[in-house]
Scaffold this active site. Sequence first.
Site, PDB file in Angstrom:
ATOM      1  N   ASP A  19      42.940  46.459  32.928  1.00  0.00           N
ATOM      2  CA  ASP A  19      43.757  44.614  32.701  1.00  0.00           C
ATOM      3  C   ASP A  19      44.762  44.848  32.068  1.00  0.00           C
ATOM      4  O   ASP A  19      44.689  45.785  31.363  1.00  0.00           O
ATOM      5  CB  ASP A  19      42.261  44.049  31.342  1.00  0.00           C
ATOM      6  N   ASP A  20      44.839  44.032  31.635  1.00  0.00           N
ATOM      7  CA  ASP A  20      46.862  43.891  30.967  1.00  0.00           C
ATOM      8  C   ASP A  20      47.492  44.225  31.533  1.00  0.00           C
ATOM      9  O   ASP A  20      47.836  44.764  30.797  1.00  0.00           O
ATOM     10  CB  ASP A  20      46.446  44.284  29.751  1.00  0.00           C
ATOM     11  N   HIS A 140      41.909  36.355  30.532  1.00  0.00           N
ATOM     12  CA  HIS A 140      41.798  37.003  29.618  1.00  0.00           C
ATOM     13  C   HIS A 140      40.993  36.922  28.102  1.00  0.00           C
ATOM     14  O   HIS A 140      41.229  35.405  28.205  1.00  0.00           O
ATOM     15  CB  HIS A 140      43.613  37.286  29.219  1.00  0.00           C
TER      16      HIS A 140
END
Length: 315
Positions: A19-20, A140
Amino acid sequence: MFRPAIMPQLRVMLVVTGDDFGYCPRRNQGIVDCFQAGGISNVSLLVNAFAAKEAADLAKRHSIPIGLHANLSEGIPVCQSLQHASTLINQHGFFLGKIGFRQALERGQLSMKQVELELRAQVRLFTELTGHLPHHMDGHQHVHVLPEVREVFAQVLSDLRIPYTRVPVEPGLHSCPWLPAHLKRFYTQVEKDALDSIPVFKRYGIRWPDVYLGLTTMGQNMSIPSLQRALSHALAAGPSGSSSSASGSHEPMVTAELMVHPGYPSHPHKGGCGEGPDDFSQSADRQHELNVLRDPSLLALYSRQRVQLCAFKDL
């Protein structure tokens, strides 16, 4: 007479999602290093982040399967009409934060039309950066499963034919001995929201893997034993949450997603989505995850357990 070797049957098709992606150059580099070492098989891009363009270019260069990490809680909106006056931002022009977004939603202060505008703007920017629609799209800080938001999110995925999302219901969460009380409370609420999202996502024909993992193995909680525990819970849950085994000698194969956050610690003032990198991003937790995920003994565990890493498009 030559007999070809019989390959042992796979037990788990595992999407390991970093993620991110795009958060900062150090995160990007750590994610690429992790992918090249076989520790992750998929990434989720924050299009409003500091190094999103670099991340998209790296994904192209290294053929990393990539989806959209839709962001309504951190940084600045992508949709220009929402950057100066909207229900999604504070007086400084930033999103309201993980808790602030949830509080505003509970108070009925968020415009779902503006949520839709922002989600569509983020998909457009993703497509501009990568050259294709996302193979999957999640939220998110799990905003995509929140009440009201989930309906808008599902509508956007359905309209744009984005086939996969994430449903963060983790088997073994409630019996996990190492989570502090405040995190367990937050994750239990995430789980409740995710369970309530299932009928909505089903109605729109959106898919997700049988099992989600990653809440109990974040940061310093990630270790080979904690990942082994998570995989055991995934196998026990079985396909589509069913614990019954298939008839005959063949075990049913489980599809799963493991959410991870590998990287190198962010430099202060270099990263984030407009407000600088957060504490978790600057901590050693990111590199700790990177080190565990590419540890040869974890990759050997996958092999022994007949776990095959893959991307959403392989499911």
